[in-house]
Write a protein that holds these residues in place. Structure first.
Motif, PDB file in Angstrom:
ATOM      1  N   LEU A  27     -26.459  -8.688  -2.014  1.00 51.77           N
ATOM      2  CA  LEU A  27     -27.338  -8.697  -0.846  1.00 51.77           C
ATOM      3  C   LEU A  27     -27.323  -7.347  -0.129  1.00 51.77           C
ATOM      4  CD1 LEU A  27     -26.672 -12.269   0.618  1.00 51.77           C
ATOM      5  CD2 LEU A  27     -28.619 -11.493  -0.740  1.00 51.77           C
ATOM      6  N   LYS A  28     -26.163  -6.720  -0.049  1.00 49.67           N
ATOM      7  CA  LYS A  28     -26.086  -5.388   0.566  1.00 49.67           C
ATOM      8  C   LYS A  28     -26.912  -4.381  -0.235  1.00 49.67           C
ATOM      9  CE  LYS A  28     -22.470  -3.487   2.212  1.00 49.67           C
ATOM     10  NZ  LYS A  28     -21.097  -2.912   2.348  1.00 49.67           N
ATOM     11  N   ALA A  29     -26.843  -4.478  -1.547  1.00 50.91           N
ATOM     12  CA  ALA A  29     -27.619  -3.562  -2.390  1.00 50.91           C
ATOM     13  C   ALA A  29     -29.116  -3.800  -2.211  1.00 50.91           C
ATOM     14  CB  ALA A  29     -27.215  -3.738  -3.852  1.00 50.91           C
ATOM     15  N   PHE A  30     -29.514  -5.061  -2.115  1.00 48.11           N
ATOM     16  CA  PHE A  30     -30.926  -5.366  -1.880  1.00 48.11           C
ATOM     17  C   PHE A  30     -31.395  -4.773  -0.546  1.00 48.11           C
ATOM     18  CE2 PHE A  30     -30.774  -9.442  -4.645  1.00 48.11           C
ATOM     19  CZ  PHE A  30     -31.165  -8.719  -5.762  1.00 48.11           C
ATOM     20  N   ARG A  31     -30.515  -4.776   0.442  1.00 47.77           N
ATOM     21  CA  ARG A  31     -30.877  -4.237   1.757  1.00 47.77           C
ATOM     22  C   ARG A  31     -30.966  -2.713   1.750  1.00 47.77           C
ATOM     23  NH1 ARG A  31     -26.302  -4.546   6.172  1.00 47.77           N
ATOM     24  NH2 ARG A  31     -25.588  -2.879   4.777  1.00 47.77           N
ATOM     25  N   ASP A  32     -30.037  -2.069   1.061  1.00 48.54           N
ATOM     26  CA  ASP A  32     -29.854  -0.627   1.225  1.00 48.54           C
ATOM     27  C   ASP A  32     -30.474   0.246   0.140  1.00 48.54           C
ATOM     28  OD1 ASP A  32     -28.354  -1.294   3.457  1.00 48.54           O
ATOM     29  OD2 ASP A  32     -26.436  -1.217   2.374  1.00 48.54           O
ATOM     30  N   LYS A  33     -30.781  -0.325  -1.031  1.00 47.67           N
ATOM     31  CA  LYS A  33     -31.133   0.533  -2.168  1.00 47.67           C
ATOM     32  C   LYS A  33     -32.589   0.426  -2.607  1.00 47.67           C
ATOM     33  CE  LYS A  33     -26.401   0.865  -3.901  1.00 47.67           C
ATOM     34  NZ  LYS A  33     -25.502   0.751  -5.088  1.00 47.67           N
ATOM     35  N   ASP A  34     -33.450  -0.053  -1.732  1.00 47.31           N
ATOM     36  CA  ASP A  34     -34.896  -0.036  -1.968  1.00 47.31           C
ATOM     37  C   ASP A  34     -35.272  -0.603  -3.342  1.00 47.31           C
ATOM     38  OD1 ASP A  34     -37.580   0.451  -1.496  1.00 47.31           O
ATOM     39  OD2 ASP A  34     -37.480   2.528  -2.209  1.00 47.31           O
ATOM     40  N   PRO A  35     -34.962  -1.882  -3.597  1.00 47.56           N
ATOM     41  CA  PRO A  35     -35.218  -2.437  -4.933  1.00 47.56           C
ATOM     42  C   PRO A  35     -36.692  -2.471  -5.328  1.00 47.56           C
ATOM     43  CG  PRO A  35     -34.673  -4.183  -3.391  1.00 47.56           C
ATOM     44  CD  PRO A  35     -34.394  -2.890  -2.692  1.00 47.56           C
ATOM     45  N   ASP A  36     -37.606  -2.547  -4.342  1.00 49.43           N
ATOM     46  CA  ASP A  36     -39.025  -2.585  -4.701  1.00 49.43           C
ATOM     47  C   ASP A  36     -39.615  -1.194  -4.890  1.00 49.43           C
ATOM     48  OD1 ASP A  36     -39.108  -1.703  -2.105  1.00 49.43           O
ATOM     49  OD2 ASP A  36     -40.381  -3.328  -1.345  1.00 49.43           O
ATOM     50  N   GLY A  37     -38.816  -0.159  -4.587  1.00 51.24           N
ATOM     51  CA  GLY A  37     -39.232   1.212  -4.866  1.00 51.24           C
ATOM     52  C   GLY A  37     -40.377   1.732  -4.031  1.00 51.24           C
ATOM     53  N   ASN A  38     -40.590   1.162  -2.841  1.00 57.64           N
ATOM     54  CA  ASN A  38     -41.704   1.641  -2.015  1.00 57.64           C
ATOM     55  C   ASN A  38     -41.290   2.735  -1.038  1.00 57.64           C
ATOM     56  OD1 ASN A  38     -40.256   0.252  -0.079  1.00 57.64           O
ATOM     57  ND2 ASN A  38     -41.963  -1.044   0.594  1.00 57.64           N
ATOM     58  N   GLY A  39     -40.022   3.160  -1.131  1.00 60.95           N
ATOM     59  CA  GLY A  39     -39.552   4.236  -0.267  1.00 60.95           C
ATOM     60  C   GLY A  39     -39.249   3.814   1.152  1.00 60.95           C
ATOM     61  N   LYS A  40     -39.265   2.510   1.412  1.00 57.76           N
ATOM     62  CA  LYS A  40     -39.006   2.008   2.761  1.00 57.76           C
ATOM     63  C   LYS A  40     -37.812   1.051   2.743  1.00 57.76           C
ATOM     64  CE  LYS A  40     -43.928   2.123   3.965  1.00 57.76           C
ATOM     65  NZ  LYS A  40     -45.092   1.317   4.424  1.00 57.76           N
ATOM     66  N   ASN A  41     -37.106   1.010   3.842  1.00 56.22           N
ATOM     67  CA  ASN A  41     -35.975   0.095   3.981  1.00 56.22           C
ATOM     68  C   ASN A  41     -36.485  -1.224   4.567  1.00 56.22           C
ATOM     69  OD1 ASN A  41     -33.383  -0.924   4.037  1.00 56.22           O
ATOM     70  ND2 ASN A  41     -32.843   0.069   5.960  1.00 56.22           N
ATOM     71  N   ASP A  42     -37.300  -1.936   3.780  1.00 56.57           N
ATOM     72  CA  ASP A  42     -37.987  -3.112   4.315  1.00 56.57           C
ATOM     73  C   ASP A  42     -37.779  -4.374   3.486  1.00 56.57           C
ATOM     74  OD1 ASP A  42     -39.390  -2.352   2.093  1.00 56.57           O
ATOM     75  OD2 ASP A  42     -41.359  -2.311   3.048  1.00 56.57           O
ATOM     76  N   THR A  43     -36.812  -4.362   2.573  1.00 57.76           N
ATOM     77  CA  THR A  43     -36.560  -5.546   1.747  1.00 57.76           C
ATOM     78  C   THR A  43     -35.641  -6.513   2.485  1.00 57.76           C
ATOM     79  OG1 THR A  43     -36.786  -4.274  -0.296  1.00 57.76           O
ATOM     80  CG2 THR A  43     -35.647  -6.391  -0.443  1.00 57.76           C
ATOM     81  N   LEU A  44     -36.057  -7.761   2.578  1.00 59.28           N
ATOM     82  CA  LEU A  44     -35.216  -8.805   3.161  1.00 59.28           C
ATOM     83  C   LEU A  44     -34.262  -9.293   2.072  1.00 59.28           C
ATOM     84  CD1 LEU A  44     -34.485 -10.841   5.389  1.00 59.28           C
ATOM     85  CD2 LEU A  44     -36.353 -12.296   4.538  1.00 59.28           C
ATOM     86  N   PRO A  45     -32.949  -9.127   2.245  1.00 62.73           N
ATOM     87  CA  PRO A  45     -32.010  -9.501   1.181  1.00 62.73           C
ATOM     88  C   PRO A  45     -32.111 -10.968   0.767  1.00 62.73           C
ATOM     89  CG  PRO A  45     -30.939  -8.060   2.743  1.00 62.73           C
ATOM     90  CD  PRO A  45     -32.273  -8.408   3.343  1.00 62.73           C
TER      91      PRO A  45
END
Length: 516
Positions: free
Chosen positions: A205-223
């Motif tokens: 969950l921390k990685a989902f929050r911090d590492k931009d898994p969707d690759g859009n360059g924004k810190n906007d993923t809800l873990p």
């Protein structure tokens, strides 16, 4: 393309086997030399599916997708032909279903068959309706039907009220429990392994929050997206070794929220909330809103029942590269364990005000019995050949899983059985359903059950809704930081004073009577 009944029977004989796991209705049927489904002890059922005028009756059923199945569509035609019925179904969205049940009971204008969801069937209002004589007692009739007579006894015990059976459980595998579902494509992109422990889930969950898994360059993923039910809490509770709602400790039944493991699980969820690893509005999020959040592709994980993974897969199919996986068991100090499903997700009840005669009741029961015959089982398991599946090497292979979830899966709301595929045939399912089915088989040895589920506390019958809300509200407040551990203990003390102590005493008194 319509389904070939001749091909159905060949296909079933060749490999599709319905098995009875704990909590699952075995739906295997014998056949005559001509391939006609045989009745109990090799004789034909008293009411033939295709003899006489079709039985017309009304039903209120749960709807899991946006649009209900078309009554004149090929799947519904097959069901009605196989059961010799004319169905009048009121499909009600699952998110508002219990409200609709309450409103329908209040009007007194009841359908012939009403679906009562699991959990609602143990509410004070429903139990009082049963005790008032509103519904038929069906237990004595089950032995007369070749498929309904095979219900798992533990499941029948779970649906009973005062030791009697007032409805047909819509059977499920017992290991169908809360789980952690996630975007596998994003996990793979980040180079992470499938989580096996709560610590692993936290790391993911921390990685989902911090590492931009969707690759859009924004810190906007809800873990992870959660709702009012806080489903991941129960995954954590199982991992910490806690009970499935109730547990026998030192010879006495104890509720889960009065254990140390409950506090550990609450602290885990609070940690996720504090670090913004879960949505901050979970306390107000309804089930359908939670689903939509994940469907949009903005959330990386989802807490819920494992069978929801197929819906998540279908509803994210339009997102490029989206893939779904899940974790059903996480490591525990007490070994691998998973909370048990009670063996059903709903119950079909038959109001006496609508089903006025025993003859009509028996005919409706015959409809449910025939839904467990091979023709309909194949339809609900695989859909239509050439539309949802194809045959390869004598085995069915799903060809359009998204279409299956929308057009066929809702039909399962009509049946009282569950089809579980043997390991030798599981590869015919879509990948996500293959994993689901395999998890049911693999997890059965690790099931932890609720020993108090079938017991009824008179105090809970009258005060259950109030008592449950007190604990639910306290859990939410603790996770959000509105109360601390002392505040939690005060809430539990208030629960006891409001009637909780009586609930514990009454359940323990009943439990003592059941001891050998």
């Amino acid at each position: 393309m319509g389904i070939s009944y001749k091909k159905d029977r060949t296909f079933i004989a060749a490999g599709l086997t319905v098995v009875m796991t704990a909590g699952v209705l075995a739906a295997c049927t014998s056949t005559t030399n001509q391939g006609t489904p045989a009745g109990k002890n090799g004789t034909e059922n008293k009411t033939e599916a295709n003899s006489g005028a079709p039985l017309e009756f009304s039903m209120m059923a749960t709807l899991w997708v946006a649009d209900p199945p078309k009554i004149d569509g090929e799947p519904m035609k097959i069901i009605q032909k196989a059961t010799n019925t004319k169905l009048n179904i009121n499909w009600v969205p699952s998110g508002t279903y219990n409200e609709k049940v309450n409103a329908t009971i209040a009007t007194g204008q009841l359908p012939d068959v009403m679906t009562v969801t699991q959990g609602y069937d143990k509410t004070p209002g429903f139990i009082n309706s049963v005790r008032s004589g509103m519904f038929w007692e069906v237990g004595p009739y089950l032995k007369d039907y070749k498929n309904l007579s095979k219900y798992n006894k533990n499941v029948l015990t779970n649906v009973s009220v005062d030791g009697k059976i007032y409805g047909l459980p819509r059977a499920l595998p017992l290991p169908r429990a809360k789980t952690f579902m996630y975007r596998k494509d994003w996990l793979d992109k980040l180079g992470l392994q499938k989580p096996k422990s709560l610590d692993d889930i936290y790391t993911v969950l921390k990685a989902f929050r911090d590492k931009d898994p969707d690759g859009n360059g924004k810190n906007d993923t809800l873990p992870i997206v959660e709702g009012q039910g806080i489903d991941l809490f129960y995954v954590a509770l199982a991992a910490y070794g806690g009970p499935d709602l109730w547990e026998v400790r030192n010879g006495q039944l104890v509720p889960d929220f009065m254990t140390d493991e409950n506090m550990q699980a609450l602290k885990f969820m609070k940690k996720l909330y504090d670090e913004k690893l879960m949505n901050q509005d979970f306390a107000t999020l309804q089930g359908n809103q939670k689903n939509e959040t994940f469907y949009k592709g903005t959330a990386a994980a989802y807490g819920g029942i494992v069978s929801e993974s197929a819906n998540l897969k279908a509803n994210t199919a339009k997102i490029p590269g989206a893939d779904i996986d899940f974790v059903t068991r996480v490591s525990s100090t007490k070994g691998d364990r998973i909370f048990s499903n009670v063996g059903y997700d709903a119950m079909f009840v038959f109001p006496k005000s609508s089903v006025k005669t025993e003859e009509k009741l028996k005919k409706i029961l015959d409809y449910f019995d025939k839904l467990a015959d091979p023709e309909v089982l194949q339809l609900m398991s695989w859909g239509l050949e050439g539309v949802h599946f194809k045959m390869e090497n004598g085995k069915p292979v799903t060809t359009d899983s998204a279409k299956f979830e929308i057009e066929i899966n809702p039909l399962r709301a009509l049946r009282a059985t569950w089809d579980t595929i043997f390991r030798s045939n599981v590869e015919g399912l879509s990948e996500i359903r293959q994993k689901m089915t395999q998890s049911y088989l693999d997890n059965e040895p690790y099931v932890v059950s609720n020993p108090a589920y079938s017991l009824i506390s008179e105090t809970y019958v009258t005060k259950g809704a109030e008592l449950d809300k007190m604990i639910k509200d306290a859990r939410i407040k603790f996770i959000m930081g509105a109360i601390d551990e002392n505040g939690w203990n005060s809430a539990v003390d208030q629960w006891k004073k409001t009637g909780g102590d009586k609930v514990i005493a009454e359940l323990n008194a009943q439990h003592a009577k059941l001891k050998p």
